[in-house]
Enzyme design. Sequence first.
Site, PDB file in Angstrom:
ATOM      1  N   CYS A  14     -19.911  -5.708  37.751  1.00  0.00           N
ATOM      2  CA  CYS A  14     -21.309  -5.514  37.350  1.00  0.00           C
ATOM      3  C   CYS A  14     -22.267  -6.416  38.121  1.00  0.00           C
ATOM      4  CB  CYS A  14     -21.457  -5.733  35.857  1.00  0.00           C
ATOM      5  SG  CYS A  14     -20.508  -4.562  34.853  1.00  0.00           S
ATOM      6  N   LYS A  56     -24.203   9.852  35.015  1.00  0.00           N
ATOM      7  CA  LYS A  56     -25.510   9.204  34.919  1.00  0.00           C
ATOM      8  C   LYS A  56     -26.581  10.071  35.574  1.00  0.00           C
ATOM      9  CE  LYS A  56     -25.701   4.738  35.365  1.00  0.00           C
ATOM     10  NZ  LYS A  56     -25.692   3.365  35.937  1.00  0.00           N
ATOM     11  N   ASP A  95     -19.103   6.804  26.635  1.00  0.00           N
ATOM     12  CA  ASP A  95     -20.416   6.341  27.060  1.00  0.00           C
ATOM     13  C   ASP A  95     -21.422   6.564  25.940  1.00  0.00           C
ATOM     14  OD1 ASP A  95     -22.684   5.572  28.489  1.00  0.00           O
ATOM     15  OD2 ASP A  95     -21.947   6.465  30.352  1.00  0.00           O
ATOM     16  N   GLY A 154     -21.605  -2.964  27.572  1.00  0.00           N
ATOM     17  CA  GLY A 154     -20.376  -2.213  27.309  1.00  0.00           C
ATOM     18  C   GLY A 154     -20.596  -0.709  27.221  1.00  0.00           C
ATOM     19  N   ARG A 155     -21.381  -0.155  28.161  1.00  0.00           N
ATOM     20  CA  ARG A 155     -21.675   1.289  28.173  1.00  0.00           C
ATOM     21  C   ARG A 155     -22.340   1.716  26.867  1.00  0.00           C
ATOM     22  NH1 ARG A 155     -18.702   3.398  32.510  1.00  0.00           N
ATOM     23  NH2 ARG A 155     -18.812   5.524  31.729  1.00  0.00           N
ATOM     24  N   ARG A 196     -24.593   5.160  26.185  1.00  0.00           N
ATOM     25  CA  ARG A 196     -25.909   4.808  26.706  1.00  0.00           C
ATOM     26  C   ARG A 196     -26.892   5.967  26.574  1.00  0.00           C
ATOM     27  NH1 ARG A 196     -23.616   2.451  32.332  1.00  0.00           N
ATOM     28  NH2 ARG A 196     -22.315   4.305  32.033  1.00  0.00           N
ATOM     29  N   THR A 213     -25.488   4.636  42.590  1.00  0.00           N
ATOM     30  CA  THR A 213     -24.538   4.768  41.490  1.00  0.00           C
ATOM     31  C   THR A 213     -23.265   5.436  41.973  1.00  0.00           C
ATOM     32  OG1 THR A 213     -24.230   5.607  39.236  1.00  0.00           O
ATOM     33  CG2 THR A 213     -25.414   7.037  40.757  1.00  0.00           C
ATOM     34  N   HIS A 259     -29.263   0.069  35.798  1.00  0.00           N
ATOM     35  CA  HIS A 259     -28.202  -0.933  35.618  1.00  0.00           C
ATOM     36  C   HIS A 259     -28.110  -1.367  34.165  1.00  0.00           C
ATOM     37  CE1 HIS A 259     -25.472  -4.091  37.148  1.00  0.00           C
ATOM     38  NE2 HIS A 259     -25.967  -4.808  36.148  1.00  0.00           N
ATOM     39  N   CYS A 271     -24.662  -6.898  31.534  1.00  0.00           N
ATOM     40  CA  CYS A 271     -23.285  -7.394  31.407  1.00  0.00           C
ATOM     41  C   CYS A 271     -23.335  -8.909  31.269  1.00  0.00           C
ATOM     42  CB  CYS A 271     -22.441  -6.992  32.621  1.00  0.00           C
ATOM     43  SG  CYS A 271     -20.754  -7.646  32.551  1.00  0.00           S
TER      44      CYS A 271
END
Length: 572
Positions: A156, A247, A218, A182-183, A220, A242, A140, A143
């Site tokens: 979120c 991911k 993305d 924000g990713r 992340r 998810t 996760h 946010c």
Amino acid sequence: MSTIAKSTPAPQPAAPARAAAPDAAHAAAPARAASAPAAAPAAAIASTAAAAAPAAPDAAPDFAALIREFQHDFGSARAPGDPDDRPLYGQTLHLASCALDMRFGTFRAHIFQDIIDKHYIIALVHGDLRDAETLYTRIHSSCVTSETLRGIDCDCVQQLEGALEIIAKKGRGILFYLMQEGRGVGCAGKARDRMLVQASLDRLDTFQAYAAMGLRKDHRNYDNLSHICHLLGITAAFIVLTNNPDKLDALRAQGLNIAAAEPIEYEPSPFNLSYLTSKATGGHRLTRPAASDIERAQPPAPVAAFRPRALARARRFIHAASYFLPVKPVDNEILLNAAQFAKTFPDPGALERHLAAPRPLLTGCQPLRADRFLVRIDRPALAAHALAHPDDPLAGLLTTPYWFRTHVYYDIVTSRDFVVLTHGTPGPADAPVIRIHGESLFNRFPLRAAADRDHMKHTIRHIVTYGAGALLLLHDDGRGAGFGAYATARMMTETGQAPSADEACRQLGAGHDNRDHAAAILLLRHHIPGQKIQMILNSPATQMKKNACAAALNAHKFDIEKWIILDAPAAE
């Protein structure tokens, strides 16, 4: 498919046999399904090093013993034997652990920090993970707008709380909470996306806004997860909660064993439908946005996009974005201005009839200054009524938020983001309600007792009731010492290493309050041009300890007309 930053951990020597039975059992497991890729044998390292070393009269060093002393064992963060031990693997350092009493049961929070880029990761563990073949998990991303500020323009917080509830019902599992707002683009990047989308009247979606800013969809990365699995001794395969197939690919690239994925989807609202639609278009496995017939909500006033610029009288702060955040009403009290009130209750006496009904849909109405009203609803009863009578103006109360303007600043002194929420426009004679809100990350979770979350809720209500005010958020701050210090102090009090939080801070070498109040008040002055204010504090004791804050308020010539104490004792 999005491009997600990935890295493969460098090979490490396998840990030798250990005396502790649980860890030894994990070390002997034929495959560490959820840990980093297989490590090179220590014997091979010793052999290579010995061959490369110049001849010497003394015996060659025992490199296996050296590595054993140097490297923490597999599973060493699960229950460190020494209270001062801080297990490290790869770039991931275990700082502390403590129990969290949530609405769904007790979880143990393990706090980690990346020693390269300094971000925190929280692993929320429920149940015994040692002998599990599969574990329910969620990866996760943080946010702050929904989890702290009560924003309702995304899903979120629903996913966070829903995943924790599922894990608790399964009896054991783990949620990885990553500070990747924000990713992965950060709070300022996320806010600029929101500003651009709102300025386009939703003609641009989130990913188009990211592209316009020169960003991937993305940013992340999941480098720390395999390290955390090693330090916690996790060998199970994961059932991942998810909707995002990208991911899953990124987790597999980290060497994690993914057994399955299960969706975690909720009904859209008028405020998050646009965002959820953009995620579905971008590849997330979501079915409800396309099936929804609700109307998308628009901000209460036009939003103008702008280029980042330094504040004229506080050049350390770069104003990155400004947009409207719909905020969840407090205690089902709906704010209406005069026009909204007349539309909702077009007939004379309609409000009184609703309040006097045998099962009233409305349970109260409070007139406010500036010709506004707080109408309290019975949400379950009104929701049932709206299904039967969708055209009744009362149904609109279910989807009427508090609108706050969100301003995000980047501070070049601390390299941190500052968030300021404002509501209303204070007049010359007004004393707007002001709060500087320090946050603990733990209060983003559904705790049974969450003081910071309650303080946020009451602050929102005070500002809305008065009609003008500002809240400056010091998020993830641990009173200025950082979340790592806050979590360590909590661990010390929980384990008896310190009798109180203040004593734990003293042992850490951190003061009671290390925040830069002068900078915070300087930024607030940009939003509050007048002199008179009402200042919110938690308690009278807090007021006594905030000498730096009081000095900054005096320096900027604020006249505190009233102190609002949130934890004031009830009158007898």
